[in-house]
Design a protein around this motif. Sequence first.
Motif, mmCIF file in Angstrom:
data_model
loop_
_atom_site.group_PDB
_atom_site.id
_atom_site.type_symbol
_atom_site.label_atom_id
_atom_site.label_comp_id
_atom_site.label_asym_id
_atom_site.label_seq_id
_atom_site.Cartn_x
_atom_site.Cartn_y
_atom_site.Cartn_z
ATOM 1 N N LEU A 46 0.824 -1.209 0.000
ATOM 2 C CA LEU A 46 0.000 0.000 0.000
ATOM 3 C C LEU A 46 0.856 1.255 0.000
ATOM 4 O O LEU A 46 0.339 2.353 0.124
ATOM 5 C CB LEU A 46 -0.907 0.018 1.241
ATOM 6 C CG LEU A 46 -2.040 -0.985 1.238
ATOM 7 C CD1 LEU A 46 -2.742 -0.983 2.581
ATOM 8 C CD2 LEU A 46 -3.029 -0.668 0.144
ATOM 9 N N LEU A 47 2.172 1.090 -0.156
ATOM 10 C CA LEU A 47 3.032 2.277 -0.124
ATOM 11 C C LEU A 47 2.854 3.068 -1.417
ATOM 12 O O LEU A 47 2.584 2.499 -2.465
ATOM 13 C CB LEU A 47 4.493 1.845 0.034
ATOM 14 C CG LEU A 47 4.815 1.242 1.410
ATOM 15 C CD1 LEU A 47 6.180 0.592 1.399
ATOM 16 C CD2 LEU A 47 4.755 2.299 2.496
ATOM 17 N N PRO A 48 2.985 4.400 -1.340
ATOM 18 C CA PRO A 48 2.812 5.214 -2.545
ATOM 19 C C PRO A 48 3.813 4.829 -3.635
ATOM 20 O O PRO A 48 4.906 4.338 -3.333
ATOM 21 C CB PRO A 48 3.032 6.647 -2.055
ATOM 22 C CG PRO A 48 3.526 6.550 -0.660
ATOM 23 C CD PRO A 48 3.184 5.216 -0.145
ATOM 24 N N PRO A 49 3.446 5.053 -4.914
ATOM 25 C CA PRO A 49 4.271 4.565 -6.027
ATOM 26 C C PRO A 49 5.680 5.151 -6.054
ATOM 27 O O PRO A 49 6.583 4.531 -6.609
ATOM 28 C CB PRO A 49 3.474 4.977 -7.265
ATOM 29 C CG PRO A 49 2.474 5.966 -6.794
ATOM 30 C CD PRO A 49 2.198 5.658 -5.375
ATOM 31 N N GLU A 50 5.878 6.349 -5.448
ATOM 32 C CA GLU A 50 7.202 6.955 -5.537
ATOM 33 C C GLU A 50 8.193 6.359 -4.526
ATOM 34 O O GLU A 50 9.361 6.730 -4.501
ATOM 35 C CB GLU A 50 7.112 8.481 -5.371
ATOM 36 C CG GLU A 50 6.522 8.962 -4.060
ATOM 37 C CD GLU A 50 5.004 9.141 -4.131
ATOM 38 O OE1 GLU A 50 4.365 8.526 -5.010
ATOM 39 O OE2 GLU A 50 4.455 9.885 -3.298
ATOM 40 N N THR A 51 7.726 5.416 -3.690
ATOM 41 C CA THR A 51 8.604 4.809 -2.700
ATOM 42 C C THR A 51 9.550 3.805 -3.356
ATOM 43 O O THR A 51 9.135 3.036 -4.206
ATOM 44 C CB THR A 51 7.761 4.056 -1.660
ATOM 45 O OG1 THR A 51 6.592 4.794 -1.406
ATOM 46 C CG2 THR A 51 8.518 3.857 -0.383
ATOM 47 N N ALA A 52 10.826 3.847 -2.953
ATOM 48 C CA ALA A 52 11.784 2.879 -3.475
ATOM 49 C C ALA A 52 11.802 1.665 -2.553
ATOM 50 O O ALA A 52 12.061 1.799 -1.352
ATOM 51 C CB ALA A 52 13.169 3.506 -3.553
ATOM 52 N N ILE A 53 11.491 0.483 -3.099
ATOM 53 C CA ILE A 53 11.419 -0.728 -2.289
ATOM 54 C C ILE A 53 12.358 -1.765 -2.904
ATOM 55 O O ILE A 53 12.360 -1.953 -4.118
ATOM 56 C CB ILE A 53 9.983 -1.297 -2.259
ATOM 57 C CG1 ILE A 53 9.000 -0.223 -1.801
ATOM 58 C CG2 ILE A 53 9.902 -2.504 -1.342
ATOM 59 C CD1 ILE A 53 7.551 -0.616 -1.967
#
Lengths: 312, 281
Positions: free
Chosen positions: A58-65
């Motif tokens: 559910l993290l926003p798309p701009e998060t680097a994972i």
Amino acid sequence: MKTTLLRVDDLCVTFPGAGEPVPAVRNVSFALAEGERIALVGESGCGKSVIAQAVMRLLPPETAISGSVRLNGIDIFAQSETAMEKIRGVQMGMVFQSPERALNPVYRIGKQLTDPLVIHGICDRTEAKKRVRDVLGSLGFTDPEWMMKAYPWMCSGGMCQRVLFAAVLLLHPQLVIADEPTKGLDADRLGELEEMLCAVSERDGAGLLLITHDLGLAARTADRVIVMYSGLILESGPSDVVLKNPGHPYTRGLVGSLPENGFTPIPGMSPALTDLPSGCVFHPRCPHALERCRTEMPDLCMDEEHPARCRI
Amino acid sequence: MNTAIRYFPAFPRISWKPYLLPLALISVFILISAAPEAFAPYRPNKLFDPYMELSAEHILGTDDMGRDLFSLLVYAARNSMLIGFASGALAVSIGVAIGLVSGWYRGLLDDVLMGATDVVLIIPKIPLAIILAAYLKPGPWILILVLGLLSWEGVARVIRSRVLQVRSAEFILSAQCLGFSRWYIMTREVLPVIFPLIVPKFVLMTAGAMLSESSLSFLGLTDTTMLSWGTMISESFTYSGFIRGMWNWWLPPALCIILSILAVTSIAFIHERGRRVVIQS
């Protein structure tokens, strides 16, 4: 040995900050077996909830994972959004903090509980209503009919909490994530909540990932405890061992700050995620810090029974 | 629900009283536009002597061609109401759709859609409508399209900002965790929550479209054979109604425009005020 339900491997989550990126979670690995209850504990901002949101994707798309999260062997990060919609709810459910705000204010509770069953094609609306009525009854509502007609703002926090549990229980997910479920709850409701948390894994054999900063709750409900600090796992192990015989000075500090253990606070503040200390993240606040703690960060071997990120 | 009201006496109940007058006015106008034959004494193209004074047979007299002015007024209601409501509905539908998608998906899509909104925002509406009216064959549907396609940007911006606010609410996160699809969450979870914002927007868009239609018609930039209150005033101006002091020609359509727009906007205002009171109490 039970089968592994959830496996998190080397998970790193970085948020794009205003100036420099913010590393919210670093190299987190753990595994959760079927029917097992794991508690993630730590101060606010240590990355507990970020892990939950990463698992739910559910993290926003701009998060680097980076790293991987596998649920029943399915790579969560490789799924399309449409595939995730079929996994969320049915395979993993989540109970949120502040229950009053986790229900849509414009719908009756009955509708909010029957809809998931109908949407996931588990049963038709008549059958769904029957199941909802039964579950509400089993959760201790004396008048399920009234409850189904009520709006969320008519209910107390405890009532909403039970409704949220009902929503999760109705779909029988194998993994239940509870994100600070005790927040905003009266002390006398705690016992009831603990019962519900344990019932989830005992009745359905579901795995439970409990996110909390309440060490007492963690000790009473969880089989294993993972202690987090500044986005890192500092210690993990069976809850009675970790909390009675902590292997890391931070855990010792947390236990010592409990009212029944003398109410001694840990000196200092947790560091900003953009300005982490060199070496061991905890050394500026650690009473036993040595010279080498300033330069080297101890590794964590998750294969051990009770690993801790400390050399002392 | 009875039990709920008994247990919770503070259940906010909407008072219908302030809505009665504007709703009654709008109903009368809609009724007239639905069946003008029932209200008009003559067909609109039936000719009598030109420039007749007010009399029992012609309660508002006749125009330069000898058409009964009261019948014209009644038949003109249809186009004025149709253009107002249809372009209001068109503008609100486009605005809500764009605002919802933009606020929900954010990122690149949001940038593109909001860029388009800004472009529409800087287009001067009436001049463009004049140019389009001159090039396209004017008619009520063209007018509806032009007015509707040029006035959604305000709605889109307001809806987008509210969606951005609502989408981070916990019940939306909770709905995502229950595995609801994006479409379902947008239409069933977000839309009902922002609905109170849409109603007054629709009503104000409608009023704005009615006003634009009258202005364009008065300027003679719509189909001159299209009967509307604006064209009536325009004709009275062109064919010596003003010079002859024939207030019975231009005043009734002007009053109808004012009354219908006032009725429509007051619904929006009462609605908004009602909400504020509910929030305060």
